[in-house]
Every structure is written in C-alpha cells, then in structure tokens.
Design an enzyme around this catalytic site. Structure first.
Site, PDB file in Angstrom:
ATOM      1  N   TRP A   2      14.956  10.110   4.084  1.00 57.02           N
ATOM      2  CA  TRP A   2      13.994  10.307   5.363  1.00 57.02           C
ATOM      3  C   TRP A   2      13.161   8.933   5.131  1.00 57.02           C
ATOM      4  CZ3 TRP A   2      11.558  13.120   9.105  1.00 57.02           C
ATOM      5  CH2 TRP A   2      10.231  12.689   9.512  1.00 57.02           C
ATOM      6  N   ASN A  36       9.691   7.336   7.544  1.00 56.48           N
ATOM      7  CA  ASN A  36       8.460   7.156   8.545  1.00 56.48           C
ATOM      8  C   ASN A  36       8.044   5.745   8.636  1.00 56.48           C
ATOM      9  OD1 ASN A  36       7.399   9.057   6.463  1.00 56.48           O
ATOM     10  ND2 ASN A  36       5.620   8.628   7.368  1.00 56.48           N
ATOM     11  N   ASP A  37       6.851   5.845   8.643  1.00 62.71           N
ATOM     12  CA  ASP A  37       6.063   4.583   8.987  1.00 62.71           C
ATOM     13  C   ASP A  37       6.542   3.232   8.391  1.00 62.71           C
ATOM     14  OD1 ASP A  37       4.603   6.728   9.632  1.00 62.71           O
ATOM     15  OD2 ASP A  37       2.759   6.102   8.504  1.00 62.71           O
ATOM     16  N   GLN A  87       7.764   4.186   4.365  1.00 60.83           N
ATOM     17  CA  GLN A  87       7.589   5.658   3.963  1.00 60.83           C
ATOM     18  C   GLN A  87       8.870   6.088   3.799  1.00 60.83           C
ATOM     19  OE1 GLN A  87       4.081   7.389   3.556  1.00 60.83           O
ATOM     20  NE2 GLN A  87       4.094   5.541   2.629  1.00 60.83           N
ATOM     21  N   TRP A 134      10.598  14.811   5.137  1.00 65.38           N
ATOM     22  CA  TRP A 134       9.543  14.094   4.781  1.00 65.38           C
ATOM     23  C   TRP A 134       9.347  14.792   3.411  1.00 65.38           C
ATOM     24  CZ3 TRP A 134       4.660  15.493   2.769  1.00 65.38           C
ATOM     25  CH2 TRP A 134       3.773  14.289   2.865  1.00 65.38           C
ATOM     26  N   PHE A 139       1.386   6.767   0.112  1.00 66.59           N
ATOM     27  CA  PHE A 139       1.268   6.728   1.566  1.00 66.59           C
ATOM     28  C   PHE A 139       1.233   5.241   2.078  1.00 66.59           C
ATOM     29  CE2 PHE A 139      -0.039  11.254   2.924  1.00 66.59           C
ATOM     30  CZ  PHE A 139       0.951  11.965   2.144  1.00 66.59           C
ATOM     31  N   SER A 140       0.966   5.182   3.495  1.00 60.02           N
ATOM     32  CA  SER A 140       1.155   4.079   4.235  1.00 60.02           C
ATOM     33  C   SER A 140       0.235   2.856   3.812  1.00 60.02           C
ATOM     34  CB  SER A 140       1.054   4.359   5.721  1.00 60.02           C
ATOM     35  OG  SER A 140       2.334   4.976   6.001  1.00 60.02           O
ATOM     36  N   ASP A 146      -4.101   4.857   4.886  1.00 61.77           N
ATOM     37  CA  ASP A 146      -3.343   3.796   5.633  1.00 61.77           C
ATOM     38  C   ASP A 146      -4.192   2.218   5.777  1.00 61.77           C
ATOM     39  OD1 ASP A 146      -1.776   5.974   5.784  1.00 61.77           O
ATOM     40  OD2 ASP A 146      -2.395   6.479   8.103  1.00 61.77           O
ATOM     41  N   GLU A 191      -4.765   8.163  12.037  1.00 55.91           N
ATOM     42  CA  GLU A 191      -3.989   7.473  10.991  1.00 55.91           C
ATOM     43  C   GLU A 191      -3.744   6.215  11.656  1.00 55.91           C
ATOM     44  OE1 GLU A 191      -1.186  11.074   9.763  1.00 55.91           O
ATOM     45  OE2 GLU A 191      -0.485  10.220  11.709  1.00 55.91           O
TER      46      GLU A 191
HETATM   47  C1  FRU Z   1       1.405   8.640   9.604  1.00 60.55           C
HETATM   48  C2  FRU Z   1       1.442   9.205   8.118  1.00 60.55           C
HETATM   49  C3  FRU Z   1       0.186   8.238   7.652  1.00 60.55           C
HETATM   50  C4  FRU Z   1       0.553   8.722   6.092  1.00 60.55           C
HETATM   51  C5  FRU Z   1       1.938   8.844   5.978  1.00 60.55           C
HETATM   52  C6  FRU Z   1       2.381   9.677   5.179  1.00 60.55           C
HETATM   53  O1  FRU Z   1       2.762   8.775  10.051  1.00 60.55           O
HETATM   54  O2  FRU Z   1       0.990  10.341   8.278  1.00 60.55           O
HETATM   55  O3  FRU Z   1      -1.005   8.609   8.100  1.00 60.55           O
HETATM   56  O4  FRU Z   1       0.202   7.610   5.282  1.00 60.55           O
HETATM   57  O5  FRU Z   1       2.244   8.992   7.423  1.00 60.55           O
HETATM   58  O6  FRU Z   1       3.965   9.602   5.121  1.00 60.55           O
END
Ligand code: FRU
Length: 544
Positions: free
Chosen positions: A122, A124-125, A141, A149, A181-182, A246, A293
C-alpha cells in the site's frame, strides 16, 4: 467455569523459525483478508523489524518482500503470533534475489503506466519530497506487507525527471517511538544540525512517530539518501496537542532559520521555528475550515509581478490560503480555495530545494484510488507545476503537468487541423489509444455541449452552466474569448483534467476499461470549432 463445562479454547502460541539470510529478499506470503498476525524478524544486534501481516496459510494472493541485503550471512529469527509451529504460512517463507512472483511487475492490468505506485503493498501520502544532486526523492507512506493501510514505513523512490522512478529499499522503519507517519525532507546546506560527516550535504527527514503520544523526529543520510540513520535524541518536538503530525519543514532565508508547519488538532496548525532542526519553538497558529492533516507552506512568485511573492498554506484536502508571512505569523489575504477537485487527490506535497535556476514549485498528490486484486494499492498523481496568478476571481493557484511528461509522447501525435466540429461527427473516429495525453483548444460557437470520449469515460462541457464534467465529477470552467482549453491525461486508473492552463485541476480515480480503446470528440446543439487538437499516445514510464 460459570458458563458450564466447556474448556477454554486453546489459542495457538507464537511460532518461531530461524533462517540464515543468504539472499536479498525474504518472501512473505500474503492473503488479503486472512487474520492479522504480528511478525517480528530479529537479527542479532539490529533493531527488530516488527509488523502486522495477513499471512497466507493456503495459496497466497501475492508475496511481500523484506529487503534483508544488509544482514547477509546472519541468522534471522522469525516469530509469528497466534500461529501453529507447523503452519504453512511460516514454513513457506523463503528467500530470493528477485522479488518473488514479480515476472509481471509494472505490467499488471491495473498498474498505472506513467504514474508512480509502489511495487508491492500500500502507498498513501507522498513524503519528504526533496531535490539533491540531480535526483528527485519521493518518499511515501507505505505498508510493505499488506494491500491496505498499516505498518507505516517510508517507502522511497528516486527519479532524474519526475516521470521515470526507481524504487529503493524502504528508508524509514517503525521504531520504539512508533510507526512512521508523514513528514518532509530538507537538504541541510549549512549543516545546521551537525550531521554531516563527508563531502555530501546531509539529507534530513522530519517525520511523525505515531506512538503514544505522537511526536516528531529526525533521520539523516550522508550518502544522497541511500543509508538512513535515526537521530539518537528523538523526538525533537515532543507531543504538543492531539494527534499532532505531518511536519512540513522549509528554510527561511531572510532570518536563516527553519520553519515547521505542523498539524495540531481540530482544524488548527502550528508554525514552529528552529536554528538546528533539533529544538523547536512555537510561533503562531493557522486555522482552515474543514481541513486537517498534512500542511503545506511555501513562498511562490506572483505571475507577471516581477519580484513579488506570496505565501501559500494548505492542509490535506488542498484547500489553500494565500497571504503573507513576516517570519513568525502567516496572514491570509484570500481563500480557502480548493487546489484540486474530483474524487481522489489528497495530501499533496511540494518539493524542497529545487535549484534556483529551475525555480519551479512542483507538487505530487496521493491518488486515493483502490486497485483491487493487485499486489499493490493506490498511486501518486502526475507531478504538476504550480503558479500563482491574479484572476478576475482573485489570486488563484494553477496546476499543470510538468513538461518532462512530454518525453513519454510517442513519435507521431495525431494532429487535427483547425476545422469545424459538427454535431454528429467525430473527427477522432479513426484513433485508438491506450495511455493518452490530449491537448485541445475548442471554440464553442453554436454548440450547447462539447466533449470527449476517453476510452469510454465521458468528458462533457455544458455551455450554459460552464460545467466541465468527468464521469460523475464536475467543476466550473469559464470560457475565455468563447473558448476552452483542455489537457487530458488517461492512465489505467485515473483521468486528470487541466482546464484553461491549470486554473481548473479536476481529477478522477476510475478503472479505465481494458477493452475500449476508442477516442472521440463531439459537439451538440450546433457547430463548434477545433482550433487545436493533438492526441498523443504515451509510452509506459516503466522499464520494458
Ligand atoms: C494523511 C495521513 C497523515 C498521516 C498519514 C498516516 O493521509 O492520515 O495525517 O501522517 O496519513 O499514514
């Protein structure tokens, strides 16, 4: 027991296997939907690698890999929670020098062909976007061990042109402070943190450790981002509020200090400052309605006003404020305005340390779109260049694909001469395509509706309401001198629409049919005119 005579159920204990690491990857069988097990892989003298995994006991959906190349020759103990010692899942873990089951890598049916996505698991950010010594770094991420996730690591890829990416081993692993995390990354040109050991300038990641509570930490690299070390005195910014997270860090040249924008809680963000990235002091707060975020905070030139700049602040949903910054406090002049519209883009970040000669503000968004049945999930949007322009509606950010994308255009684009576009006709009827990059300028004339068919996905422009629709998403696109200008990008799981040079940034996550290769342009209600229409097929950005 009080309930009767039934004995308590016997839960399997932890199961353990010891292997000698001889090859690059440890292959772990994954079955999406199988019960989550805790796996701990320990090599003497190293921090353990610990994560949750849907370990397949039967036929796996796909194989996750753990890069163990830095432990070659050592013994690894693999411990799995609540598993029988003779479980097939544990027994079938093996080693290889290639990623197991990856013969079809980057050619999977739903693999974006000119957008980044992680080889496995997976994403994400986007995190830590930074440019150094000819390389763009994209961290992200990442769950290396599951389709959904979880287990947040920082994945890592580099590119010299923002389009062709090479995935490197994960940069940041979860540690005693939490999962990763981010956050962002900087080049520490003046060695303010004192991490530099050789000739290279240190690259420094500023991330959230999502333990209890969340805190902010540093990791640094002295070899252009290949080997990463956690700073020994993490956290550098202990818990402040809520699930604070973040951190976006930028250098503020006028006062030669670092700035950090950090999400605090509710709709509130904090601005902090530091001289060395290790001690942080709070300066001020910013609130953006309906936004949480992933803060972004940067200075950008105002188009057509030499020497004039503004500061932009936005959060995860891209709702941005434009204003000024005095070194301590951001003051909004306008906004919030949505940077992007549609169903999928989120948590975009812009690059730090783009060289002055280039001067672009380049952004990459997360494309929050699922790829069912694949060994990977989610994607990044196409990198776009941002500009700030004064419009009749106020100050607006424009987003347009970076010019490097054009290097993927196949030799001969399909070019239409300027010509009338009559109801009932489709001058693109002879065109078939897969990955598409379309540039169009259409004069509306007598038409009441104009549009495109992109491999079965409709793009429609309603003249009376000035609404541009892509499938079920729509947004206003004002005509200029009776015309609209469009750039349309079609990949396996996304359509990106840039209207009037990027004033409209509308994106759609969608599974584009594998069978329908038709392309069309049409007018309804009366004749329009095609001023410009170029249809380019794009090559895949992945190695053949
Ligand atoms: C945004 C978020 C961030 C966090 C990350 C965790 O998509 O929720 O706030 O750091 O993803 O994966």
């Amino acid at each position: 027991t009080l309930q009767g005579d039934q004995p308590p159920p016997v839960l399997p204990q932890d199961a353990t296997r010891v292997v000698t690491l001889e090859q690059r990857y440890l292959n772990l069988p994954v079955k999406t939907g199988a019960p989550l097990r805790r796996m701990i892989v320990t090599v003497a003298g190293k921090p353990p690698r610990e994560f949750d995994i849907e370990l397949a006991d039967g036929e796996p959906d796909w194989w996750a890999f753990m890069d163990v190349s830095s432990f070659t020759g050592q013994l690894a103990t693999i411990k799995v929670s609540k598993t029988r010692q003779d479980s097939n899942g544990l027994r079938s873990i093996d080693q290889s020098d290639e990623i197991k089951g990856a013969q079809n890598l980057y050619r999977e049916t739903l693999r974006p062909q000119f957008h980044f996505s992680s080889r496995r698991g997976w994403n994400n950010d986007p995190n830590g976007l930074v440019f150094y010594q000819g390389e763009y770094h994209l961290f992200y991420q990442h769950n290396p061990y599951g389709w959904s996730w979880g287990n947040m690591h920082w994945g890592h890829a580099t590119s010299t042109d923002l389009i062709h990416w090479k995935e490197l081993p994960a940069a940041l692993y979860p540690d005693e402070h939490g999962t990763m995390f981010s956050g962002s990354a900087v080049v520490d040109w003046n060695n303010t943190a004192g991490f530099q050991t050789g000739e290279e300038k240190p690259l420094i990641c500023i991330f959230t450790a999502a333990g209890s509570p969340f805190s902010q930490g540093l990791a640094f690299s002295n070899d252009r981002g290949r080997v990463w070390n956690k700073y020994a005195n993490n956290p550098v910014l202990p818990h402040v509020a809520g699930e604070n997270r973040d951190p976006k860090v930028v250098w503020y040249q006028p006062e030669k200090k670092w700035l950090m924008a950090l999400y605090l809680e509710g709709n509130t963000y904090g601005l902090f400052t530091s001289s060395d990235l290790k001690k942080w002091e709070k300066m001020s707060e910013i609130t953006i309605a309906d936004t949480t975020e992933c803060p972004e905070f940067f200075e950008i030139p105002l188009d057509g006003h030499r020497g004039e700049t503004r500061w932009v602040f936005y959060g995860g949903n891209g709702h941005y404020l434009v204003g000024s910054f005095d070194g301590r406090k951001f003051t909004a002049e306008s906004g919030p305005q949505p940077l992007h519209l549609g169903n999928s883009w989120y948590a975009s970040q812009t690059f730090n340390d783009i060289p002055r000669e280039d001067g672009r503000r380049i952004l990459i968004p997360w494309g929050t779109f699922a790829t069912p049945g694949m060994s990977f999930n989610q994607m990044m949007g196409i990198p776009v260049e941002l500009r700030l322009r004064e419009t009749s509606d106020g100050l607006r950010l424009l987003a347009y694909p970076v010019k490097e994308l054009e290097s993927l255009r196949a030799q001969a684009p399909y070019l239409l001469r300027a010509q009338p576009l009559l109801p009932g006709e489709n001058p693109l009827a002879g065109v078939k395509g897969d990955l598409l990059d379309i540039v169009a300028e259409l004069a509306i004339g007598q038409a009441t509706e104009l549009g495109f068919n992109l491999r079965g996905v409709p793009v429609t422009y309603d003249v009376a309401t000035q609404q541009l629709g892509v499938k079920d998403q729509s947004a206003t696109l004002k005509r200029v001198d009776g015309k609209i200008r469009l750039r349309l990008l079609v990949d396996r799981t996304s359509i990106e629409v840039f209207g009037n040079d990027g004033l409209l940034y509308l994106t759609l996550g969608t599974i584009v049919s594998g069978h329908d290769h038709s392309v069309g342009v049409y007018a309804k209600g009366g004749a329009a005119t095609i001023d410009v229409l170029e249809v380019s097929e794009l090559k895949s950005a992945w190695p053949p």
